[in-house]
Design a protein around this motif. Structure first.
Motif, mmCIF file in Angstrom:
data_model
loop_
_atom_site.group_PDB
_atom_site.id
_atom_site.type_symbol
_atom_site.label_atom_id
_atom_site.label_comp_id
_atom_site.label_asym_id
_atom_site.label_seq_id
_atom_site.Cartn_x
_atom_site.Cartn_y
_atom_site.Cartn_z
ATOM 1 N N GLY A 208 0.817 -1.204 0.000
ATOM 2 C CA GLY A 208 0.000 0.000 0.000
ATOM 3 C C GLY A 208 0.854 1.257 0.000
ATOM 4 N N LEU A 209 0.177 2.402 0.091
ATOM 5 C CA LEU A 209 0.873 3.677 -0.022
ATOM 6 C C LEU A 209 1.193 4.321 1.320
ATOM 7 C CD1 LEU A 209 -0.942 5.192 -3.111
ATOM 8 C CD2 LEU A 209 1.238 3.985 -2.996
ATOM 9 N N LYS A 210 0.798 3.676 2.431
ATOM 10 C CA LYS A 210 1.219 4.188 3.734
ATOM 11 C C LYS A 210 2.720 3.994 3.919
ATOM 12 C CE LYS A 210 -3.142 3.627 6.240
ATOM 13 N NZ LYS A 210 -3.825 2.998 7.404
ATOM 14 N N ARG A 303 -4.478 0.263 -6.275
ATOM 15 C CA ARG A 303 -4.804 1.094 -7.429
ATOM 16 C C ARG A 303 -5.544 2.342 -6.946
ATOM 17 N NH1 ARG A 303 -1.197 -0.470 -10.048
ATOM 18 N NH2 ARG A 303 -2.006 0.436 -11.985
ATOM 19 N N PRO A 304 -4.824 3.420 -6.680
ATOM 20 C CA PRO A 304 -5.473 4.668 -6.264
ATOM 21 C C PRO A 304 -6.412 5.185 -7.351
ATOM 22 C CG PRO A 304 -3.094 4.745 -5.937
ATOM 23 C CD PRO A 304 -3.380 3.537 -6.776
ATOM 24 N N GLN A 305 -7.203 6.163 -6.992
ATOM 25 C CA GLN A 305 -8.133 6.746 -7.953
ATOM 26 C C GLN A 305 -7.365 7.271 -9.165
ATOM 27 O OE1 GLN A 305 -10.602 9.810 -6.305
ATOM 28 N NE2 GLN A 305 -11.836 10.048 -8.146
ATOM 29 N N GLY A 306 -7.882 6.938 -10.346
ATOM 30 C CA GLY A 306 -7.237 7.360 -11.578
ATOM 31 C C GLY A 306 -6.356 6.301 -12.201
ATOM 32 N N TYR A 307 -6.101 5.183 -11.480
ATOM 33 C CA TYR A 307 -5.291 4.092 -12.003
ATOM 34 C C TYR A 307 -6.189 2.934 -12.391
ATOM 35 C CZ TYR A 307 -1.063 6.391 -10.231
ATOM 36 O OH TYR A 307 -0.048 7.280 -10.012
#
Length: 311
Positions: A208-210, A303-307
Motif C-alpha cells: 500500500g501507499l502508507k 490502485r489509487p483513484q485514476g489508475y
C-alpha cells in the motif's frame, strides 16, 4: 511466582507436545524424509506437484498470468501459459531446495558460484553495513544458504502465526543466517546495519501507499515501499543489489549468486526517483530467470483513484 509467558524466537515450549500440534510434527518428519531423497526424485515430485497446483489453484494461476501479461507484454499467449506454469514448478523445486539447505546442505557442494563479493567486502571494509536489495525468489531459504557459503547474511523475516511452525523455521534458518530480524524490529535492523552486518531485504511487494509511493514496475505503476530509504539514511549503510538463481540442466542444476556494485547517491532526496531506481534494479534481476520469482503475489493490487484495475 508468576508463570513465564514470553518466549524467545526458536524456543521450545512443552505445549508443542500436545495433540493439537501432532499434525505439524508428522508433516516435519515427512519433509525431512523428502530432503534425503535423490535429486532426480525430488525434482520429478516438484514438477508433478507444481503442475497440479497450476491446474487447480485457479486464483493464484490467474494472478500469475496477469502479472506476467503486464510485465512481459512481448510474450505470446503460449509463452505466458508456459512461463506461468513454470513459476509453480519452480516454486515447488524451491521448496525441495530449501529442505536440502536445511537438512541436507552437502547436496549443494560444488554447485555454487558467486560474482561481485568484493562489493560487500569493500563496503564493510569502510565500516559500513550492507542492505542487500533482493527479491522474493522461489529458491526461498536455499538462496540464503548459497550466500552463507561466502559471507554471513542476516535476514528480515515475518514470524509465522503458528508458534510451533515458527520455532521450527527459526531453528532451521539459524544454520543459514547469522541473525534473524523480525520485520517489526526496526531498532534491531538499524543496530545491525550500524554494526557492519549484511542484511537481505526484499522491497518488492505491494504494502500500500502508507509505506511507499506509486512508481513504475516493468512500466506499470505499482505501490513501491520506501522504508529501506529511511533505514539507509539512519544507518549510513550501502545499498547493494543481490540476486541468486538456478540454471543449467535441471538434472544437474548450478546455482549463482550475483552481487552488483553499491548504488551511488542512494538514497537521494527524491523519494519517487529512488523508488523508480529500486524497481529498475529488481526488474533487471528478474529478467535473468523470470520464472524463479513469486509472481502469484498481487504485485499491482493497490490502485489509487485514476489508475486502472489490474486484477
Amino acid at each position: 511466582m508468576s508463570q513465564k509467558t514470553d518466549y524467545q524466537p526458536g524456543e521450545f515450549r512443552w505445549s508443542f507436545l500436545l495433540p493439537q500440534f501432532w499434525g505439524i510434527w508428522i508433516a516435519i518428519i515427512f519433509l525431512m524424509i523428502l530432503a534425503i531423497l535423490p535429486w532426480a526424485v525430488q525434482h520429478r515430485l516438484a514438477a508433478s506437484i507444481g503442475n497440479s497446483a497450476f491446474k487447480y489453484l485457479k486464483s493464484r494461476r490467474k494472478t500469475t498470468l496477469r502479472n506476467l501479461e503486464v510485465c512481459f507484454p512481448e510474450w505470446s499467449e503460449q509463452q505466458l501459459q508456459e512461463n506461468a506454469r513454470q513459476v509453480f514448478v519452480d516454486q515447488m523445486i524451491g521448496i525441495f531446495e530449501t529442505l536440502n539447505a536445511w537438512y541436507s546442505p552437502k547436496w549443494f557442494k560444488n554447485r555454487v558460484t558467486i560474482e561481485g563479493l568484493e562489493h560487500i567486502q569493500n563496503a564493510q571494509a569502510e565500516g559500513k553495513g550492507v542492505l542487500l536489495l533482493g527479491t522474493h525468489s522461489t529458491l526461498l531459504d536455499a538462496g540464503g544458504y548459497l550466500c552463507s557459503q561466502f559471507f554471513e547474511p542476516d535476514v528480515v523475516y515475518r514470524p509465522q502465526n503458528n508458534p510451533l511452525l515458527d520455532m521450527l523455521i527459526v531453528r532451521c534458518r539459524a544454520t543459514i543466517y547469522a541473525n534473524q530480524i523480525d520485520h517489526d524490529d526496526m531498532r534491531g535492523l538499524i543496530r545491525n546495519l550500524k554494526n557492519g552486518h549484511a542484511i537481505w531485504y526484499s522491497p518488492d511487494q505491494d504494502f500500500g501507499l502508507k509505506q511507499g509511493v506509486m512508481a513504475p514496475f516493468f512500466g506499470t505503476p505499482a505501490a513501491t515501499v520506501t522504508a529501506h530509504r529511511r533505514l539507509l539514511k539512519i544507518s549510513k549503510a550501502a545499498a547493494v543489489p543481490l540476486y541468486f538463481y538456478r540454471d543449467g540442466d535441471i538434472s544437474n542444476p548450478q546455482y549463482h549468486v550475483l552481487i552488483e556494485p553499491a548504488l551511488d547517491n542512494f538514497p537521494s532526496e527524491d523519494e519517487f526517483a529512488d523508488a523508480v531506481r529500486t524497481n529498475k534494479v529488481i526488474e533487471n534481476q528478474l529478467r535473468i530467470a523470470p520464472t524463479q520469482y513469486m509472481w502469484f503475489h498481487r504485485r499491482f493490487k493497490t490502485r489509487p483513484q485514476g489508475y486502472e484495475t489490474i486484477y
